[in-house]
Design a protein around this motif. Structure first.
Motif, PDB file in Angstrom:
ATOM      1  N   VAL A 266      37.038  13.896   3.668  1.00 28.02           N
ATOM      2  CA  VAL A 266      38.431  14.323   3.600  1.00 28.02           C
ATOM      3  C   VAL A 266      38.585  15.373   4.696  1.00 28.02           C
ATOM      4  CG1 VAL A 266      40.207  15.475   2.260  1.00 28.02           C
ATOM      5  CG2 VAL A 266      38.661  13.869   1.129  1.00 28.02           C
ATOM      6  N   GLY A 267      39.290  15.006   5.762  1.00 24.38           N
ATOM      7  CA  GLY A 267      39.344  15.879   6.914  1.00 24.38           C
ATOM      8  C   GLY A 267      37.945  16.058   7.483  1.00 24.38           C
ATOM      9  N   ARG A 268      37.515  17.309   7.617  1.00 24.22           N
ATOM     10  CA  ARG A 268      36.183  17.600   8.150  1.00 24.22           C
ATOM     11  C   ARG A 268      35.167  17.868   7.040  1.00 24.22           C
ATOM     12  NH1 ARG A 268      37.248  22.437  12.051  1.00 24.22           N
ATOM     13  NH2 ARG A 268      34.963  22.398  12.128  1.00 24.22           N
ATOM     14  N   VAL A 269      35.543  17.590   5.797  1.00 22.17           N
ATOM     15  CA  VAL A 269      34.641  17.812   4.661  1.00 22.17           C
ATOM     16  C   VAL A 269      33.974  16.487   4.276  1.00 22.17           C
ATOM     17  CG1 VAL A 269      34.441  18.600   2.278  1.00 22.17           C
ATOM     18  CG2 VAL A 269      36.100  19.681   3.833  1.00 22.17           C
ATOM     19  N   THR A 270      32.655  16.453   4.346  1.00 21.03           N
ATOM     20  CA  THR A 270      31.907  15.269   3.925  1.00 21.03           C
ATOM     21  C   THR A 270      31.892  15.203   2.399  1.00 21.03           C
ATOM     22  OG1 THR A 270      30.483  15.414   5.869  1.00 21.03           O
ATOM     23  CG2 THR A 270      29.662  14.121   4.010  1.00 21.03           C
ATOM     24  N   ILE A 271      32.139  14.016   1.843  1.00 18.27           N
ATOM     25  CA  ILE A 271      32.224  13.841   0.391  1.00 18.27           C
ATOM     26  C   ILE A 271      31.064  12.976  -0.085  1.00 18.27           C
ATOM     27  CG2 ILE A 271      33.672  13.159  -1.546  1.00 18.27           C
ATOM     28  CD1 ILE A 271      34.913  15.324   0.167  1.00 18.27           C
ATOM     29  N   LEU A 272      30.351  13.472  -1.102  1.00 12.50           N
ATOM     30  CA  LEU A 272      29.253  12.728  -1.708  1.00 12.50           C
ATOM     31  C   LEU A 272      29.484  12.615  -3.207  1.00 12.50           C
ATOM     32  CD1 LEU A 272      26.203  14.381   0.112  1.00 12.50           C
ATOM     33  CD2 LEU A 272      27.251  12.159   0.624  1.00 12.50           C
ATOM     34  N   PRO A 273      28.965  11.564  -3.835  1.00 10.66           N
ATOM     35  CA  PRO A 273      29.144  11.425  -5.287  1.00 10.66           C
ATOM     36  C   PRO A 273      28.175  12.316  -6.058  1.00 10.66           C
ATOM     37  CG  PRO A 273      27.872   9.574  -4.433  1.00 10.66           C
ATOM     38  CD  PRO A 273      28.279  10.396  -3.234  1.00 10.66           C
ATOM     39  N   PHE A 274      28.677  12.885  -7.157  1.00 10.09           N
ATOM     40  CA  PHE A 274      27.808  13.588  -8.103  1.00 10.09           C
ATOM     41  C   PHE A 274      28.418  13.498  -9.490  1.00 10.09           C
ATOM     42  CE2 PHE A 274      26.678  17.342 -10.618  1.00 10.09           C
ATOM     43  CZ  PHE A 274      25.312  17.145 -10.708  1.00 10.09           C
ATOM     44  N   ASP A 275      27.629  13.006 -10.420  1.00  9.34           N
ATOM     45  CA  ASP A 275      28.037  12.909 -11.811  1.00  9.34           C
ATOM     46  C   ASP A 275      26.870  13.412 -12.653  1.00  9.34           C
ATOM     47  OD1 ASP A 275      28.715  12.218 -14.404  1.00  9.34           O
ATOM     48  OD2 ASP A 275      29.577  10.293 -13.861  1.00  9.34           O
ATOM     49  N   GLY A 276      27.098  14.523 -13.363  1.00 11.61           N
ATOM     50  CA  GLY A 276      26.021  15.110 -14.150  1.00 11.61           C
ATOM     51  C   GLY A 276      25.483  14.213 -15.237  1.00 11.61           C
ATOM     52  N   ALA A 277      26.267  13.176 -15.603  1.00  4.32           N
ATOM     53  CA  ALA A 277      25.811  12.252 -16.638  1.00  4.32           C
ATOM     54  C   ALA A 277      25.066  11.051 -16.068  1.00  4.32           C
ATOM     55  CB  ALA A 277      27.009  11.770 -17.460  1.00  4.32           C
ATOM     56  N   ALA A 278      25.067  10.905 -14.745  1.00 10.38           N
ATOM     57  CA  ALA A 278      24.410   9.754 -14.122  1.00 10.38           C
ATOM     58  C   ALA A 278      22.891   9.897 -14.186  1.00 10.38           C
ATOM     59  CB  ALA A 278      24.868   9.615 -12.680  1.00 10.38           C
ATOM     60  N   GLU A 279      22.214   8.780 -14.115  1.00  5.63           N
ATOM     61  CA  GLU A 279      20.754   8.790 -14.214  1.00  5.63           C
ATOM     62  C   GLU A 279      20.092   9.302 -12.945  1.00  5.63           C
ATOM     63  OE1 GLU A 279      19.250   5.025 -15.380  1.00  5.63           O
ATOM     64  OE2 GLU A 279      20.296   4.998 -17.319  1.00  5.63           O
ATOM     65  N   ALA A 280      20.730   9.098 -11.806  1.00  9.22           N
ATOM     66  CA  ALA A 280      20.101   9.472 -10.539  1.00  9.22           C
ATOM     67  C   ALA A 280      21.050  10.335  -9.716  1.00  9.22           C
ATOM     68  CB  ALA A 280      19.714   8.219  -9.749  1.00  9.22           C
ATOM     69  N   VAL A 281      20.466  11.159  -8.855  1.00  8.45           N
ATOM     70  CA  VAL A 281      21.224  11.974  -7.916  1.00  8.45           C
ATOM     71  C   VAL A 281      21.105  11.340  -6.538  1.00  8.45           C
ATOM     72  CG1 VAL A 281      21.402  14.231  -6.807  1.00  8.45           C
ATOM     73  CG2 VAL A 281      20.839  14.076  -9.242  1.00  8.45           C
ATOM     74  N   ASP A 282      22.230  11.199  -5.865  1.00 12.72           N
ATOM     75  CA  ASP A 282      22.271  10.591  -4.535  1.00 12.72           C
ATOM     76  C   ASP A 282      21.299  11.318  -3.599  1.00 12.72           C
ATOM     77  OD1 ASP A 282      23.298  10.145  -1.717  1.00 12.72           O
ATOM     78  OD2 ASP A 282      24.701   8.876  -2.820  1.00 12.72           O
ATOM     79  N   SER A 283      20.494  10.569  -2.882  1.00 16.15           N
ATOM     80  CA  SER A 283      19.496  11.168  -1.990  1.00 16.15           C
ATOM     81  C   SER A 283      20.158  11.991  -0.886  1.00 16.15           C
ATOM     82  CB  SER A 283      18.618  10.079  -1.374  1.00 16.15           C
ATOM     83  OG  SER A 283      19.399   9.160  -0.611  1.00 16.15           O
ATOM     84  N   ARG A 284      21.370  11.607  -0.469  1.00 13.73           N
ATOM     85  CA  ARG A 284      22.078  12.374   0.561  1.00 13.73           C
ATOM     86  C   ARG A 284      22.465  13.756   0.036  1.00 13.73           C
ATOM     87  NH1 ARG A 284      26.908   8.417   1.565  1.00 13.73           N
ATOM     88  NH2 ARG A 284      26.605   8.328  -0.718  1.00 13.73           N
ATOM     89  N   LEU A 285      22.750  13.842  -1.264  1.00 17.76           N
ATOM     90  CA  LEU A 285      23.093  15.129  -1.856  1.00 17.76           C
ATOM     91  C   LEU A 285      21.864  16.029  -1.926  1.00 17.76           C
ATOM     92  CD1 LEU A 285      25.116  16.988  -3.195  1.00 17.76           C
ATOM     93  CD2 LEU A 285      24.718  15.792  -5.360  1.00 17.76           C
ATOM     94  N   ARG A 286      20.730  15.459  -2.270  1.00 18.52           N
ATOM     95  CA  ARG A 286      19.497  16.257  -2.269  1.00 18.52           C
ATOM     96  C   ARG A 286      19.203  16.786  -0.863  1.00 18.52           C
ATOM     97  NH1 ARG A 286      16.802  15.635  -7.118  1.00 18.52           N
ATOM     98  NH2 ARG A 286      17.235  13.727  -8.306  1.00 18.52           N
ATOM     99  N   ALA A 287      19.442  15.961   0.138  1.00 17.04           N
ATOM    100  CA  ALA A 287      19.212  16.401   1.520  1.00 17.04           C
ATOM    101  C   ALA A 287      20.187  17.502   1.911  1.00 17.04           C
ATOM    102  CB  ALA A 287      19.346  15.210   2.469  1.00 17.04           C
ATOM    103  N   ALA A 288      21.459  17.370   1.488  1.00 18.36           N
ATOM    104  CA  ALA A 288      22.455  18.402   1.790  1.00 18.36           C
ATOM    105  C   ALA A 288      22.089  19.722   1.131  1.00 18.36           C
ATOM    106  CB  ALA A 288      23.837  17.945   1.329  1.00 18.36           C
ATOM    107  N   LEU A 289      21.514  19.659  -0.062  1.00 14.65           N
ATOM    108  CA  LEU A 289      21.088  20.879  -0.748  1.00 14.65           C
ATOM    109  C   LEU A 289      19.946  21.555   0.002  1.00 14.65           C
ATOM    110  CD1 LEU A 289      21.170  22.836  -3.097  1.00 14.65           C
ATOM    111  CD2 LEU A 289      19.849  21.192  -4.454  1.00 14.65           C
ATOM    112  N   ARG A 290      19.028  20.769   0.511  1.00 15.16           N
ATOM    113  CA  ARG A 290      17.914  21.362   1.270  1.00 15.16           C
ATOM    114  C   ARG A 290      18.408  22.042   2.543  1.00 15.16           C
ATOM    115  NH1 ARG A 290      15.446  16.465  -0.336  1.00 15.16           N
ATOM    116  NH2 ARG A 290      15.879  15.498   1.683  1.00 15.16           N
ATOM    117  N   GLU A 291      19.520  21.573   3.101  1.00 17.20           N
ATOM    118  CA  GLU A 291      20.049  22.124   4.352  1.00 17.20           C
ATOM    119  C   GLU A 291      21.134  23.171   4.129  1.00 17.20           C
ATOM    120  OE1 GLU A 291      18.898  21.429   7.454  1.00 17.20           O
ATOM    121  OE2 GLU A 291      17.309  20.400   6.342  1.00 17.20           O
TER     122      GLU A 291
END
Length: 289
Positions: free
Chosen positions: A38-63
């Motif tokens: 959205v504009g210059r903001v990268t959007i990734l999925p996250f649902d606390g009830a989901a079984e898995a966390v998107d690997s791109r989100l884990r990478a964004a957290l490390r950075e």
């Protein structure tokens, strides 16, 4: 610096759009995003009830150098900590965490002035889980050595979400409950408080982020109607009004919340110190027309 935002709702979405001028990369999450940006903001999925966390989100957290958490707790607790607590604590670049909470954790104080030293006595399950989430984030900060800022927000308003819009839509009410007052805060002033936490050398801890003047809700509606030049809705007695249980619960809490610590320790100067400045600025932008 890189910013990661959990929960791109009204407030965090406003801040993320503003933050692209301060951060090299801004990434935010939604439960079910409709696109990847959205504009210059990268959007990734996250649902606390989901079984898995998107690997791109884990990478964004490390950075990430800074973390803004706006995702509220659910029936099982804080969804971000439930899925990613260990990784947040160990994130190698992460320097600061801001958690957006609510003055609802204080409960009812009979209309008295309170500050951050006041007893938190939440009156419903929603506020109790929020207070528990605050404690968990502060504990993570203490364990990991990462400064955590808990911002307790009052009633939020801003572009597209305000009494002017409700008047236009015919949903504004002038409910009268003697001696009832509420604090409010413009979303742009929330952004200033977040900036002070993430971009300045300010002490971590709990801060009330609110305006200077708690006011009766009917006064706000009347002021907005005068600005728009429309008849205000008729006054209605609160006791007899038809309200949802959640709406009625808000009127069960009455307090005047001080923002002195925010001003003193964060150095925040409010652009909209009362509802009058905030609503007038929104009306000047055409809100409610």
């Amino acid at each position: 610096m890189n910013l990661l935002v959990f929960g791109l709702g009204f407030t965090a979405g406003f801040y993320a759009a503003h933050a692209v001028t301060h951060f090299d990369q801004v990434t935010g999450t939604k439960r079910a995003p409709q696109g990847d940006a959205v504009g210059r903001v990268t959007i990734l999925p996250f649902d606390g009830a989901a079984e898995a966390v998107d690997s791109r989100l884990r990478a964004a957290l490390r950075e990430a150098d800074a973390l803004l958490v706006s995702a509220g707790p659910d029936a099982l607790g804080d969804p971000v900590l439930r899925r990613l607590e260990a990784e947040i604590a160990a994130a190698p670049r992460l320097k600061k965490i801001v958690y957006l909470s609510t003055i609802g954790v204080y409960g009812d104080h009979g209309g008295q002035w309170i500050d951050e030293s006041a007893e938190a006595r939440p009156s419903n399950a929603r506020s109790r889980t929020r207070l528990e989430a605050e404690a968990q984030w502060l504990a993570l900060g203490a364990r990991s050595g990462k400064p955590v800022y808990v911002l307790r927000l009052s009633g939020i308003y801003g572009p597209g979400r305000n009494v002017l819009v409700k008047l236009r839509e015919g949903t504004a009410k002038r409910l009268i409950k003697p001696d009832q007052v509420f604090n409010r805060i413009h979303v742009a002033d929330i952004a200033s408080a977040i900036d002070a936490c993430l971009l300045s050398d300010t002490p971590a801890g709990i801060y009330n982020v609110t305006d200077d003047e708690p006011a009766p809700p009917q006064d706000v509606v009347l002021y907005a109607a005068i600005l728009l030049g429309v008849p205000p809705p008729p006054e209605k007695d609160f006791v007899a009004a038809e309200l949802t249980p959640m709406a009625r619960s808000f009127y069960g809490e009455n307090k005047r919340v001080s923002n002195m610590r925010m001003k003193r320790d964060l150095g925040v100067e409010l652009a909209f110190p009362t509802f009058r400045e905030g609503i007038a600025a929104l009306a000047a932008l055409g809100e409610g027309r």
